[in-house]
Design a protein around this motif. Structure first.
Motif, PDB file in Angstrom:
ATOM      1  N   LEU A 243      14.000 -13.287  -2.514  1.00  0.00           N
ATOM      2  CA  LEU A 243      12.931 -13.799  -3.366  1.00  0.00           C
ATOM      3  C   LEU A 243      11.635 -14.036  -2.608  1.00  0.00           C
ATOM      4  O   LEU A 243      10.561 -14.134  -3.221  1.00  0.00           O
ATOM      5  N   HIS A 244      11.703 -14.113  -1.268  1.00  0.00           N
ATOM      6  CA  HIS A 244      10.470 -14.313  -0.511  1.00  0.00           C
ATOM      7  C   HIS A 244       9.532 -13.108  -0.604  1.00  0.00           C
ATOM      8  O   HIS A 244       8.336 -13.225  -0.320  1.00  0.00           O
ATOM      9  N   LEU A 245      10.078 -11.958  -1.026  1.00  0.00           N
ATOM     10  CA  LEU A 245       9.216 -10.785  -1.196  1.00  0.00           C
ATOM     11  C   LEU A 245       8.125 -11.053  -2.224  1.00  0.00           C
ATOM     12  O   LEU A 245       7.002 -10.551  -2.102  1.00  0.00           O
ATOM     13  N   PHE A 246       8.460 -11.859  -3.237  1.00  0.00           N
ATOM     14  CA  PHE A 246       7.513 -12.117  -4.323  1.00  0.00           C
ATOM     15  C   PHE A 246       6.429 -13.111  -3.921  1.00  0.00           C
ATOM     16  O   PHE A 246       5.525 -13.398  -4.712  1.00  0.00           O
ATOM     17  N   LYS A 247       6.498 -13.624  -2.705  1.00  0.00           N
ATOM     18  CA  LYS A 247       5.422 -14.458  -2.187  1.00  0.00           C
ATOM     19  C   LYS A 247       4.297 -13.610  -1.598  1.00  0.00           C
ATOM     20  O   LYS A 247       3.238 -14.136  -1.261  1.00  0.00           O
ATOM     21  N   ASN A 248       4.536 -12.313  -1.494  1.00  0.00           N
ATOM     22  CA  ASN A 248       3.551 -11.397  -0.933  1.00  0.00           C
ATOM     23  C   ASN A 248       2.768 -10.741  -2.073  1.00  0.00           C
ATOM     24  O   ASN A 248       3.351 -10.091  -2.946  1.00  0.00           O
ATOM     25  N   SER A 249       1.456 -10.906  -2.077  1.00  0.00           N
ATOM     26  CA  SER A 249       0.643 -10.406  -3.182  1.00  0.00           C
ATOM     27  C   SER A 249       0.654  -8.878  -3.267  1.00  0.00           C
ATOM     28  O   SER A 249       0.621  -8.303  -4.361  1.00  0.00           O
ATOM     29  N   ILE A 250       0.719  -8.185  -2.115  1.00  0.00           N
ATOM     30  CA  ILE A 250       0.757  -6.721  -2.139  1.00  0.00           C
ATOM     31  C   ILE A 250       2.036  -6.235  -2.809  1.00  0.00           C
ATOM     32  O   ILE A 250       2.017  -5.285  -3.601  1.00  0.00           O
TER      33      ILE A 250
ATOM     34  N   VAL B  94       3.596  -1.167   0.365  1.00  0.00           N
ATOM     35  CA  VAL B  94       4.573  -2.213   0.713  1.00  0.00           C
ATOM     36  C   VAL B  94       5.233  -1.937   2.060  1.00  0.00           C
ATOM     37  O   VAL B  94       5.554  -2.870   2.806  1.00  0.00           O
ATOM     38  N   GLN B  95       5.434  -0.665   2.394  1.00  0.00           N
ATOM     39  CA  GLN B  95       6.027  -0.359   3.699  1.00  0.00           C
ATOM     40  C   GLN B  95       5.101  -0.775   4.830  1.00  0.00           C
ATOM     41  O   GLN B  95       5.559  -1.169   5.904  1.00  0.00           O
ATOM     42  N   ASN B  96       3.805  -0.703   4.580  1.00  0.00           N
ATOM     43  CA  ASN B  96       2.840  -1.099   5.589  1.00  0.00           C
ATOM     44  C   ASN B  96       2.750  -2.616   5.729  1.00  0.00           C
ATOM     45  O   ASN B  96       2.298  -3.129   6.752  1.00  0.00           O
ATOM     46  N   THR B  97       3.210  -3.337   4.710  1.00  0.00           N
ATOM     47  CA  THR B  97       3.078  -4.792   4.680  1.00  0.00           C
ATOM     48  C   THR B  97       4.257  -5.498   5.332  1.00  0.00           C
ATOM     49  O   THR B  97       4.094  -6.540   5.964  1.00  0.00           O
ATOM     50  N   PHE B  98       5.459  -4.907   5.178  1.00  0.00           N
ATOM     51  CA  PHE B  98       6.665  -5.567   5.659  1.00  0.00           C
ATOM     52  C   PHE B  98       7.180  -4.897   6.934  1.00  0.00           C
ATOM     53  O   PHE B  98       6.790  -3.786   7.277  1.00  0.00           O
ATOM     54  N   SER B  99       8.076  -5.579   7.608  1.00  0.00           N
ATOM     55  CA  SER B  99       8.627  -5.072   8.859  1.00  0.00           C
ATOM     56  C   SER B  99       9.594  -3.927   8.599  1.00  0.00           C
ATOM     57  O   SER B  99      10.059  -3.711   7.472  1.00  0.00           O
ATOM     58  N   ILE B 100       9.914  -3.202   9.651  1.00  0.00           N
ATOM     59  CA  ILE B 100      10.886  -2.105   9.570  1.00  0.00           C
ATOM     60  C   ILE B 100      12.197  -2.600   8.967  1.00  0.00           C
ATOM     61  O   ILE B 100      12.835  -1.906   8.185  1.00  0.00           O
TER      62      ILE B 100
ATOM     63  N   GLU C 274      12.759  -4.636   6.695  1.00  0.00           N
ATOM     64  CA  GLU C 274      12.730  -4.869   5.250  1.00  0.00           C
ATOM     65  C   GLU C 274      12.287  -3.648   4.467  1.00  0.00           C
ATOM     66  O   GLU C 274      12.143  -3.709   3.244  1.00  0.00           O
ATOM     67  N   ILE C 275      12.079  -2.535   5.157  1.00  0.00           N
ATOM     68  CA  ILE C 275      11.620  -1.331   4.464  1.00  0.00           C
ATOM     69  C   ILE C 275      12.614  -0.891   3.391  1.00  0.00           C
ATOM     70  O   ILE C 275      12.226  -0.438   2.310  1.00  0.00           O
ATOM     71  N   GLY C 276      13.909  -1.028   3.669  1.00  0.00           N
ATOM     72  CA  GLY C 276      14.922  -0.594   2.712  1.00  0.00           C
ATOM     73  C   GLY C 276      14.782  -1.274   1.371  1.00  0.00           C
ATOM     74  O   GLY C 276      14.685  -0.617   0.326  1.00  0.00           O
ATOM     75  N   ILE C 277      14.712  -2.588   1.373  1.00  0.00           N
ATOM     76  CA  ILE C 277      14.694  -3.316   0.108  1.00  0.00           C
ATOM     77  C   ILE C 277      13.341  -3.195  -0.587  1.00  0.00           C
ATOM     78  O   ILE C 277      13.274  -3.087  -1.810  1.00  0.00           O
ATOM     79  N   VAL C 278      12.230  -3.178   0.162  1.00  0.00           N
ATOM     80  CA  VAL C 278      10.929  -3.105  -0.509  1.00  0.00           C
ATOM     81  C   VAL C 278      10.693  -1.722  -1.112  1.00  0.00           C
ATOM     82  O   VAL C 278      10.103  -1.595  -2.196  1.00  0.00           O
TER      83      VAL C 278
ATOM     84  N   LYS D 168       5.951  -2.155  16.194  1.00  0.00           N
ATOM     85  CA  LYS D 168       6.063  -3.527  16.651  1.00  0.00           C
ATOM     86  C   LYS D 168       7.382  -4.169  16.294  1.00  0.00           C
ATOM     87  O   LYS D 168       7.742  -5.190  16.849  1.00  0.00           O
ATOM     88  N   THR D 169       8.129  -3.570  15.339  1.00  0.00           N
ATOM     89  CA  THR D 169       9.411  -4.141  14.951  1.00  0.00           C
ATOM     90  C   THR D 169      10.576  -3.240  15.311  1.00  0.00           C
ATOM     91  O   THR D 169      11.683  -3.438  14.844  1.00  0.00           O
ATOM     92  N   ASP D 170      10.334  -2.233  16.130  1.00  0.00           N
ATOM     93  CA  ASP D 170      11.410  -1.312  16.464  1.00  0.00           C
ATOM     94  C   ASP D 170      12.542  -1.989  17.225  1.00  0.00           C
ATOM     95  O   ASP D 170      13.656  -1.474  17.263  1.00  0.00           O
ATOM     96  N   ASP D 171      12.274  -3.141  17.851  1.00  0.00           N
ATOM     97  CA  ASP D 171      13.342  -3.834  18.562  1.00  0.00           C
ATOM     98  C   ASP D 171      14.422  -4.325  17.609  1.00  0.00           C
ATOM     99  O   ASP D 171      15.548  -4.589  18.007  1.00  0.00           O
ATOM    100  N   ASP D 172      14.052  -4.471  16.333  1.00  0.00           N
ATOM    101  CA  ASP D 172      15.030  -4.930  15.346  1.00  0.00           C
ATOM    102  C   ASP D 172      15.985  -3.817  14.938  1.00  0.00           C
ATOM    103  O   ASP D 172      16.954  -4.037  14.243  1.00  0.00           O
ATOM    104  N   LEU D 173      15.708  -2.591  15.365  1.00  0.00           N
ATOM    105  CA  LEU D 173      16.382  -1.424  14.832  1.00  0.00           C
ATOM    106  C   LEU D 173      17.257  -0.778  15.881  1.00  0.00           C
ATOM    107  O   LEU D 173      16.830  -0.518  16.997  1.00  0.00           O
ATOM    108  N   LYS D 174      18.487  -0.525  15.530  1.00  0.00           N
ATOM    109  CA  LYS D 174      19.389   0.192  16.439  1.00  0.00           C
ATOM    110  C   LYS D 174      19.623   1.589  15.873  1.00  0.00           C
ATOM    111  O   LYS D 174      19.873   1.770  14.682  1.00  0.00           O
TER     112      LYS D 174
END
Length: 484
Positions: A260-267, A384-390, A392-396, A473-479
């Motif tokens: 639900l925190h996605l809906f806090k983002n205006s984009i 939206v992909q540009n707004t969120f981290s790698i 969260e790309i799947g869900i957005v 910048k978020t590639d460290d989150d990704l394996k």
């Protein structure tokens, strides 16, 4: 393309795998419309005409969100491969259906695989390619829909007339196997280490019940003379109750299927609404331009289909060109405004049509709508992909496809209601052609309001400039994982 993967995977192999996977699902939307008359004649199911479409649309919409989240947990490639396998198996089941009830059930199961195939390729493009490359490859991927829309009805007619309607489903098998081989051997699997391997079963159940109730209620509203008003009201109230409960449950879930925190983002919010509106506007043209050409201008089905080709081609070309522009400029807000201005022009012209319109003018009007609709295919994915981290790309990305489907689910029955109401309320008398013109004009007037609303909302879209470095910048989150 991100440096970690560029040396191991060629772009053309990756895109070929994703495009073939998307193509088999995209074809399904267009090819079925040609085959359905033969299917209902063969299975004696005229009263169930819309239900194979409805069952597929419902389950595919639900699976977009559920499996978008599941792919965060188990990896994109694993879920995409599973979606292809589901689609192949259920296509065979549909082809061997002995009656309409079985076909409806099997189509519902097929929609699970279709929802995965229609959304995850866009997620994977967002994950594999850097920010300033995403838009370009999103546009190329989106062109698959235009190809399917143009070739689908033609292929469906040829296959149905020569081999029989069952091969409309069987043709998915070799295409699915090709896609399976390409994806298995060419595409990396992405796994997010930080995501808890927890499945939100309560959220899935409530979400499914809420969307199913809404879908049935809206569908029955479009056929209000056939269904008791109490049933329609009951379904809509149940939908509201399920969604309220869903929100309460998701607030406390460890790994919600829709954070639900996605809906806090205006984009995200603006892009969701715009995707919803853009889909409704596009389908008003896809559904009612052919009805106008056949019911008002007296064309046969084949010629009506040819009239639609320029619109669908313009949709494809504008999708690709828009992606290229975003890739080169790094900006998208101005394109959203231009998109809705073009759409407003196209819809306004379509609303002015009468029985005296020349064919070339009808083609011009529909092509203008196609250009605007094609631009909307990828803009909001990129935003939206540009707004969120790698991570969260799947869900957005899945959410954008979800809201596009919801736009179709909500407004197709609304358009049907306007059509029926206009026909019944007509004071023109026995002139059925004039009555039909008025009914179709009323639908395009509503669509014009939606396009104007989309233009106003587009002014509130914030823009973040796309850049090469920010994507890493978020590639460290990704394996990275080559295995399934």
């Amino acid at each position: 393309m991100n440096n970690n993967y560029a040396e191991k995977y060629q772009i053309n192999r990756i895109m070929a795998g994703l495009m073939v996977g998307l193509l088999i699902a995209a074809f399904d939307y267009s090819i079925m419309s040609t085959a359905m008359p033969n299917i209902i004649n063969s299975l004696n199911g005229i009263e169930f005409y819309v239900w194979p479409f409805s069952a597929y649309m419902l389950t595919s919409t639900i699976s977009i969100i559920i499996f978008g989240k599941m792919s965060d947990i188990y990896g994109r490639k694993s879920i995409l491969v599973a979606g292809i396998i589901i689609f192949i198996i259920t296509s065979i089941m549909c082809g061997f259906s002995e009656n309409m009830i079985k076909l409806i059930i099997f189509r519902g199961l097929q929609g699970i695989g279709g929802g995965i195939l229609i959304s995850l390729p866009f997620v994977m493009v967002g994950e594999i390619f850097s920010q300033n490359e995403r838009a370009k490859y999103m546009g190329i991927l989106g062109s698959v829909f235009g190809i399917a829309d143009v070739l689908g009805p033609i292929l469906g007619g040829v296959v149905t007339d020569t081999l029989g309607w069952r091969y409309v489903f069987f043709i998915n098998v070799p295409l699915g196997i090709i896609a399976l081989i390409l994806i298995y051997n060419s595409i990396p699997n992405f796994i997010h280490d930080h995501v808890k391997k927890v499945i939100d079963y309560r959220g899935i159940i409530l979400f499914t019940l809420g969307l199913s109730s809404m879908f049935l209620g809206l569908t029955f509203t479009g056929q209000v003379t056939k269904h008791p008003p109490a049933l329609i009201v009951g379904l809509m109230l149940m939908s509201i109750l399920m969604f309220i409960t869903f929100v309460l449950v998701e607030n406390n879930a460890d790994e919600p299927i829709i954070p639900l925190h996605l809906f806090k983002n205006s984009i995200f919010n603006v892009s969701s609404i715009e995707s919803f509106l853009a889909s409704a506007i596009m389908f008003s043209g896809i559904i009612y331009i052919p009805l106008f050409t056949q019911g008002v201008l007296g064309m046969n089905a084949v010629n009506s289909g040819f009239i639609m080709i320029p619109m669908l081609l313009s949709l494809t070309v504008s999708s690709v060109v828009t992606g290229q522009i975003i890739s080169k400029t790094g900006k998208y807000k101005s394109l959203v405004i231009i998109e809705f201005l073009i759409t407003i022009l196209g819809v306004a012209l379509l609303a002015s049509m009468d029985e005296y319109i020349p064919y070339y003018m009808l083609i011009l009007y529909s092509t203008i709508l196609g250009i605007g609709s094609g631009m909307a295919y990828n803009i909001f994915n990129v935003a939206v992909q540009n707004t969120f981290s790698i991570a969260e790309i799947g869900i957005v990305t899945a959410s954008m496809r979800f809201f596009r489907n919801i736009g179709t689910i909500v407004f197709v029955p609304v358009f049907g209601f306007i059509m029926n109401f206009s026909l019944n309320a007509s004071t023109i008398g026995s002139n059925t052609t004039q009555t039909l013109i008025v009914a179709i004009q009323n639908i395009f007037y509503l669509t014009l309001i939606l396009a104007l609303l989309g233009l106003i909302i587009s002014l509130f879209l914030k823009e973040t400039h796309l850049c090469e470095s920010s994507s890493d910048k978020t590639d460290d989150d990704l394996k990275y994982d080559k295995t399934i």
